[in-house]
Design a protein around this motif. Structure first.
Motif, PDB file in Angstrom:
ATOM      1  N   LEU A 115      51.995  -8.970 -81.372  1.00  0.00           N
ATOM      2  CA  LEU A 115      51.022  -9.126 -82.455  1.00  0.00           C
ATOM      3  C   LEU A 115      50.083  -7.921 -82.518  1.00  0.00           C
ATOM      4  N   CYS A 193      54.285 -12.551 -88.769  1.00  0.00           N
ATOM      5  CA  CYS A 193      53.488 -12.742 -87.556  1.00  0.00           C
ATOM      6  C   CYS A 193      54.327 -13.251 -86.376  1.00  0.00           C
ATOM      7  N   ALA A 213      49.469 -17.114 -89.147  1.00  0.00           N
ATOM      8  CA  ALA A 213      49.927 -15.971 -89.945  1.00  0.00           C
ATOM      9  C   ALA A 213      48.988 -15.720 -91.123  1.00  0.00           C
TER      10      ALA A 213
END
Length: 464
Positions: A115, A193, A213
């Motif tokens: 991420l 995501c 997300a």
């Protein structure tokens, strides 16, 4: 300090091994992204009832406090910590106690670093796009100013046909425009995501990945947890796009270097973007252009290194993938620096219009137009080609241009020539007769400039 993963181990990691394994020296670069991701994660955990709202608020306040202190320089990121994730979590626990230990619920460092790197890369794509847009705006302004600045066009570094500086600059406008389009493409493909993928197999906690997300402005969650933590395609694409930008900058730099030479003298580089020699007082060196050309290899190296690192890695995460960061950070910083400096250099360059036009004339760039003149007067093209070849040899012997030949001299080689030949082979005519779209004629160039202006007004920003 004790490691976040140390429960399984009975003795301390060797110091050399620890240092070799640690990434804090470079991954501290995305402390903002790490904290932003953590805030989104705990917000989602509270929404799902995995944390209480009070725990969420405590953690978020603690994270925002860490961010503020790092930004203000009162909290230093040191090599006491293995990585940026350890730094944030350890400091959070120090500040808010045991509640801070719940931050990592339903999360692995694998999906966390995936991420962080995506968030960081996404931000940098926007930065590079902004710099490309600035360069395009400078190029477009220069194009508008030079639709009647005649110069030789080259093939094989040999003078070929007359063009304008606007036309030449327009070729680079197209290149950098494609570079912006690549930024947009990469952004679109990567904007999903990975958080919630866990180490590789998701988690038993009832996470709402769609919600996470959306909090982080992704289009949605990634759809395979193994791929999510093992994917570095977007970085390879980004490094490839940066390499292409650098290749375009390097080509342009090479031309600036040639144009700046004593033999050409097409441009004078501003003093702010030049240096002199420690021993030769007459020198004015195009150092910025040369450094841009040189640093291109550095960005290529990052791309090849990451491709090589990834080529033999089985699913899912492997420590080799930590090598993506230093390479990417350096390539991004290098490309951004080169874009900014190159834009400043060309913005302040002075073009020698007289030298450019003289070079076009004395390079016989109007030879094709002389042949076309004969063809229009009934001479077969192959014969016309041979006649103009004789004219060129005649001029070379006498060190003159085709335009300098008298009508009498022209007629000795072909009686077809008349007084109107001079108009037919003038630089102005040679260029302005070429008006198909994409050609250097003024009418065609003005149409292209209008299209490029409209393109820049569209504000094609990735993610928008």
């Amino acid at each position: 300090m004790a490691q976040l993963w140390g429960g399984r181990f009975t003795k301390e990691t060797d110091k050399l091994v620890y240092n070799f394994n640690a990434s804090i020296s470079f991954d501290q670069k995305f402390y903002r992204q790490d904290i932003r991701g953590s805030i989104a994660h705990v917000t989602m955990l509270a929404k799902q009832g995995i944390l209480t709202e009070e725990e969420r608020d405590q953690i978020i306040a603690g994270l925002k406090g860490i961010l503020k202190d790092v930004e203000e320089g009162t909290l230093l990121i040191t090599d006491e910590y293995e990585d940026i994730h350890s730094f944030v979590e350890a400091n959070l626990i120090d500040r808010i106690g045991d509640v801070g230990k719940k931050l990592h619920t339903g999360r692995s460092r694998n999906d966390q670093v995936a991420l962080d790197m995506k968030l960081y890369t996404r931000d940098e794509i926007l930065e590079v796009d902004y710099l490309l847009r600035e360069l395009l705006e400078v190029l477009l302004k220069m194009m508008k100013e030079h639709t009647a600045t005649f110069m030789p066009g080259f093939t094989h570094l040999q003078k070929a046909q007359p063009i304008t500086l606007a036309h030449h600059l327009g070729a680079y406008f197209e290149m950098f425009k494609r570079d912006r389009q690549r930024m947009k493409d990469i952004y679109e493909r990567m904007n999903y995501c990975p958080l919630g993928s866990g180490a590789l197999a998701g988690t038993t906690y009832p996470l709402d990945r769609e919600y996470t997300a959306s909090l982080l402005d992704f289009y949605g969650p990634t759809l395979n947890s193994m791929d999510s933590v093992a994917d570095r395609d977007y970085l390879i694409e980004f490094l490839s796009a940066l390499s292409t930008i650098m290749m375009h900058l390097s080509r342009f730099s090479e031309e600036v270097i040639i144009w700046n030479s004593n033999e050409y003298q097409f441009v004078e580089i501003d003093d702010a973007y030049s240096t002199g020699s420690s021993i030769m007082p007459q020198k004015k060196n195009p150092d910025i252009a040369e450094l841009v050309r040189g640093k291109t290899g550095r960005v290529y190296g990052a791309l090849m290194s990451l491709l090589t690192a990834m080529k033999g890695i089985p699913l899912a995460y492997n420590k080799d993938m930590q090598e993506d960061k230093e390479l990417t950070f350096d390539a991004i910083d290098t490309t951004k620096g080169c874009l900014a400096l190159f834009t400043g250099m060309i913005k302040t360059m002075n073009f020698r219009k007289d030298r450019m036009e003289e070079s076009a004339k004395h390079g016989f760039t109007n030879a094709t137009d002389a042949a076309d003149y004969l063809v229009k007067h009934g001479v077969p093209f192959r014969d016309a080609h041979g006649i103009v070849g004789q004219l060129v040899l005649y001029c070379i012997d006498r060190k003159i241009a085709l335009d300098d030949m008298s009508l009498e001299e022209l007629k000795k080689i072909s009686p077809v020539f008349e007084e109107d030949i001079y108009e037919a082979i003038s630089m102005k005519t040679c260029v302005e007769m070429r008006n198909t779209i994409g050609a250097p004629g003024e009418r065609a160039m003005k149409e292209v400039i209008e299209k490029e202006e409209a393109y820049l007004k569209e504000q094609e920003v990735p993610g928008k």
